[in-house]
Design an enzyme around this catalytic site. Structure first.
Site, PDB file in Angstrom:
ATOM      1  N   SER A  68      -9.839  -3.180  -4.315  1.00  0.00           N
ATOM      2  CA  SER A  68     -10.245  -1.773  -4.267  1.00  0.00           C
ATOM      3  C   SER A  68     -11.451  -1.497  -5.164  1.00  0.00           C
ATOM      4  CB  SER A  68      -9.088  -0.873  -4.705  1.00  0.00           C
ATOM      5  OG  SER A  68      -7.908  -1.191  -4.006  1.00  0.00           O
TER       6      SER A  68
HETATM    7  N1  SAH Z   1      -4.348  -3.564  -5.045  1.00  0.00           N
HETATM    8  C1  SAH Z   1      -5.195  -4.613  -4.521  1.00  0.00           C
HETATM    9  C2  SAH Z   1      -5.952  -4.210  -3.289  1.00  0.00           C
HETATM   10  C3  SAH Z   1      -5.051  -3.895  -2.161  1.00  0.00           C
HETATM   11  S1  SAH Z   1      -5.680  -4.156  -0.530  1.00  0.00           S
HETATM   12  C4  SAH Z   1      -6.144  -5.168  -5.565  1.00  0.00           C
HETATM   13  O1  SAH Z   1      -6.170  -4.676  -6.695  1.00  0.00           O
HETATM   14  O2  SAH Z   1      -6.859  -6.123  -5.244  1.00  0.00           O
HETATM   15  C5  SAH Z   1      -4.143  -3.848   0.295  1.00  0.00           C
HETATM   16  C6  SAH Z   1      -3.157  -4.986   0.219  1.00  0.00           C
HETATM   17  O3  SAH Z   1      -1.942  -4.545   0.803  1.00  0.00           O
HETATM   18  C7  SAH Z   1      -3.587  -6.232   0.991  1.00  0.00           C
HETATM   19  O4  SAH Z   1      -3.548  -7.352   0.180  1.00  0.00           O
HETATM   20  C8  SAH Z   1      -2.567  -6.303   2.117  1.00  0.00           C
HETATM   21  O5  SAH Z   1      -2.260  -7.620   2.528  1.00  0.00           O
HETATM   22  C9  SAH Z   1      -1.373  -5.635   1.475  1.00  0.00           C
HETATM   23  N2  SAH Z   1      -0.380  -5.142   2.429  1.00  0.00           N
HETATM   24  C10 SAH Z   1      -0.570  -4.575   3.640  1.00  0.00           C
HETATM   25  N3  SAH Z   1       0.601  -4.264   4.216  1.00  0.00           N
HETATM   26  C11 SAH Z   1       1.578  -4.626   3.325  1.00  0.00           C
HETATM   27  C12 SAH Z   1       3.011  -4.568   3.337  1.00  0.00           C
HETATM   28  N4  SAH Z   1       3.692  -4.061   4.359  1.00  0.00           N
HETATM   29  N5  SAH Z   1       3.667  -5.052   2.265  1.00  0.00           N
HETATM   30  C13 SAH Z   1       3.006  -5.578   1.207  1.00  0.00           C
HETATM   31  N6  SAH Z   1       1.660  -5.668   1.137  1.00  0.00           N
HETATM   32  C14 SAH Z   1       0.948  -5.193   2.195  1.00  0.00           C
END
Ligand code: SAH
Length: 221
Positions: A68
């Site tokens: 992010s």
């Molecule tokens: N917080 C992260 C960025 C998040 S991007 C950082 O600091 O880098 C969103 C993330 O959510 C991705 O890695 C994606 O794979 C994950 N994601 C999407 N759907 C999900 C689910 N149902 N359960 C867990 N993770 C999920």
């Protein structure tokens, strides 16, 4: 001769510029500022993006996901009003950067990721960097983490069309949940939910653009 490698100097200068930019965007909490200054974002981005680690932008990571944008991480974290005693759930580990930030402000962090590769690399990275109060779990975060619930704070870092009921059920009374709510293709609204004695309150923070929360644990990767 300088003791510091040239690229480290560059990171320091870029980091200082980012901190200034975050201040200008209205981030004020001194504890949070200090944490943003000390967590090395360059260690959470792919080597080819290292030069952009301190630009205020989201960057690609493995599995087609993103780390992010720093100002969004900062604003989401600030809206959580974290205390050192808090137990925090993050849904969407990604690179582990946001979990690292949370872990310096709260007592413990459980972070859930659906991609095995991301969960493993984030877990290794966090351990290597000494973020010992973070636990990375491979699971579908739509259902939170019932075994470790309840939580004082929950942060969802992938877009949801509406708040998953299981997450709300795992939030303690007085708890705060921050999530991007809206269509998968974006933009979404960042909403701060608070569980008060009178019920659930909602406050709109701003427009954001997140990758969507997808169902299930990914079969590969
Ligand atoms: N917080 C992260 C960025 C998040 S991007 C950082 O600091 O880098 C969103 C993330 O959510 C991705 O890695 C994606 O794979 C994950 N994601 C999407 N759907 C999900 C689910 N149902 N359960 C867990 N993770 C999920």
């Amino acid at each position: 001769m300088s003791e510091t490698a040239p690229e480290d100097d560059t990171d320091d200068v870029r980091r200082a510029a980012l901190i200034l930019a975050l201040r200008q965007r209205g981030i004020r909490d001194p504890r949070l500022m200090r944490v943003l200054e000390t967590v090395p974002r360059e260690r959470f981005v792919a080597p080819e993006y290292r030069a952009l680690a301190y630009a205020d932008q989201a960057l690609p990571i493995a599995c087609g996901q993103t780390i992010s944008q720093p100002v969004v991480v900062a604003l989401m974290t600030e809206r959580l009003d974290l205390q050192p005693r808090h137990s925090v759930l993050e849904v969407g580990t990604g690179s582990g950067y946001h979990a690292a930030i949370l872990s310096r402000l709260a007592g413990r962090v459980v972070t859930v990721e659906r991609f095995r590769g991301l969960a493993r690399s984030a877990g290794e990275r966090l351990k290597e960097l000494g973020f010992d109060n973070v636990e990375v779990r491979l699971a579908d975060g739509t259902f939170g983490d019932p075994a470790r619930a309840p939580f004082d704070r929950i942060v969802v870092t992938a877009a949801v069309p509406e708040l998953p009921p299981a997450l709300l059920a795992q939030l303690l009374p007085g708890g705060v949940l921050v999530a991007p709510v809206g269509p998968a293709e974006g933009p979404q609204r960042l909403i701060r939910f608070e569980r008060t004695p009178e019920g659930l309150t909602q406050r709109d923070v701003m427009a954001v653009r997140f990758v969507p929360l997808l169902p299930g644990v990914a079969a590969v990767l």
